[in-house]
Design a protein around this motif. Structure first.
Motif, PDB file in Angstrom:
ATOM      1  N   THR A 205      -0.006   5.048  -6.318  1.00  0.00           N
ATOM      2  CA  THR A 205       0.034   4.383  -5.007  1.00  0.00           C
ATOM      3  C   THR A 205      -0.932   5.053  -4.056  1.00  0.00           C
ATOM      4  O   THR A 205      -1.283   6.229  -4.237  1.00  0.00           O
ATOM      5  CB  THR A 205       1.481   4.439  -4.446  1.00  0.00           C
TER       6      THR A 205
ATOM      7  N   GLN B 232       3.410   1.312  -1.331  1.00  0.00           N
ATOM      8  CA  GLN B 232       4.127   0.104  -1.746  1.00  0.00           C
ATOM      9  C   GLN B 232       4.391   0.072  -3.257  1.00  0.00           C
ATOM     10  O   GLN B 232       5.450  -0.377  -3.689  1.00  0.00           O
ATOM     11  CB  GLN B 232       3.348  -1.151  -1.310  1.00  0.00           C
TER      12      GLN B 232
ATOM     13  N   ALA C 232     -10.223  -1.928  -2.848  1.00  0.00           N
ATOM     14  CA  ALA C 232     -11.635  -2.217  -3.141  1.00  0.00           C
ATOM     15  C   ALA C 232     -11.806  -2.636  -4.605  1.00  0.00           C
ATOM     16  O   ALA C 232     -12.659  -2.111  -5.323  1.00  0.00           O
ATOM     17  CB  ALA C 232     -12.511  -1.016  -2.786  1.00  0.00           C
TER      18      ALA C 232
ATOM     19  N   VAL D 183      -0.029  -4.496  -7.672  1.00  0.00           N
ATOM     20  CA  VAL D 183       0.297  -4.751  -6.260  1.00  0.00           C
ATOM     21  C   VAL D 183      -0.999  -4.949  -5.474  1.00  0.00           C
ATOM     22  O   VAL D 183      -1.923  -4.144  -5.578  1.00  0.00           O
ATOM     23  CB  VAL D 183       1.097  -3.546  -5.686  1.00  0.00           C
TER      24      VAL D 183
ATOM     25  N   GLY E 250       1.678  -7.076  -1.903  1.00  0.00           N
ATOM     26  CA  GLY E 250       1.960  -5.745  -1.372  1.00  0.00           C
ATOM     27  C   GLY E 250       2.292  -5.774   0.109  1.00  0.00           C
ATOM     28  O   GLY E 250       3.062  -6.627   0.562  1.00  0.00           O
TER      29      GLY E 250
ATOM     30  N   MET F 202      -9.024  -3.492   7.872  1.00  0.00           N
ATOM     31  CA  MET F 202      -7.803  -4.198   7.466  1.00  0.00           C
ATOM     32  C   MET F 202      -7.281  -5.101   8.585  1.00  0.00           C
ATOM     33  O   MET F 202      -6.686  -6.142   8.332  1.00  0.00           O
ATOM     34  CB  MET F 202      -6.722  -3.194   7.050  1.00  0.00           C
TER      35      MET F 202
END
Ligand code: FMN
Length: 178
Positions: free
Chosen positions: A9, A13, A59, A87, A125, A140
């Motif tokens: 991770t 998540q 990415a 995820v 996710g 984001m």
């Protein structure tokens, strides 16, 4: 059944998903060893009746801890029942192009490692602005505003469909005993 649930991770998540599946498997009476793939040196998939690996995409790539483990243990993983939980945010949407990208990322991953998961679940996710550095937060923020205009860009938002994941996981567990 004795199960291994291992995860990689970046923002948490995939770990949350692994914990959720571990608790569900415990509830169904199975014995589960859960660990981070970064700590999986020396863990042999052959010692388990089934193996769940969970990781997330950043990415267009999974964490290197997943790739390292899958490549090292590909032979053993290909011999036991496996479930791969992938995820991503692409899985939260309905863009055919993004779903094709998930297929491509998975195909590249299986080719690179030599492990072909028995079952794959593409799981939506989460958006967690508090976990990103300043550059990632900026990128984001744009991405989430485009894909989900209802989302508050300053707040965490989880897209995971836990019921759908439970249904898929229960079917996989049932296939182990069948
Ligand atoms: C820097 C960054 C890059 C990402 N790149 C992708 C991507 O290429 N494709 C995608 O579907 N999701 C992408 N995501 C979304 C993550 O897969 C999603 O947030 C996931 O829940 C992260 O899981 P984790 O908390 O286990 O690391 C990206 C997220 C971040 C922060």
């Amino acid at each position: 059944m004795k199960l291994l649930v291992a995860y990689a991770t970046t923002e948490g998540q995939a770990r949350k998903t692994a914990r959720h599946l571990t608790e569900r498997a415990h509830g169904a009476g199975h014995t589960v060893e859960m660990l981070a793939l970064a700590d999986a040196d020396g863990v042999n998939p052959s010692g388990f009746d089934g193996v769940v690996l969970a990781a997330s995409i950043h990415a267009s790539q999974y964490q290197s801890a997943l790739g390292d483990f899958a490549a090292r243990e590909a032979e053993a993983l290909n011999r036991v029942p496996t479930l791969f939980v992938s995820v991503s945010l692409a899985a939260a949407g309905h863009s055919a192009e993004e779903w094709r990208s998930l297929d491509r990322i998975l195909a590249d991953f299986t080719k690179a490692t030599g492990w072909t998961p028995g079952q794959v679940e593409q799981v939506a996710g989460a958006y967690r602005p508090g976990q990103y550095d300043i550059i990632r937060r900026f990128i984001m923020r744009q991405i989430i505003s485009d894909r989900d205009p209802d989302a508050d860009p300053g707040q965490d938002k989880e897209y995971t469909d836990w019921d759908a994941l439970d249904t898929a996981f229960d079917a996989w567990l049932a296939s182990l005993s069948g």
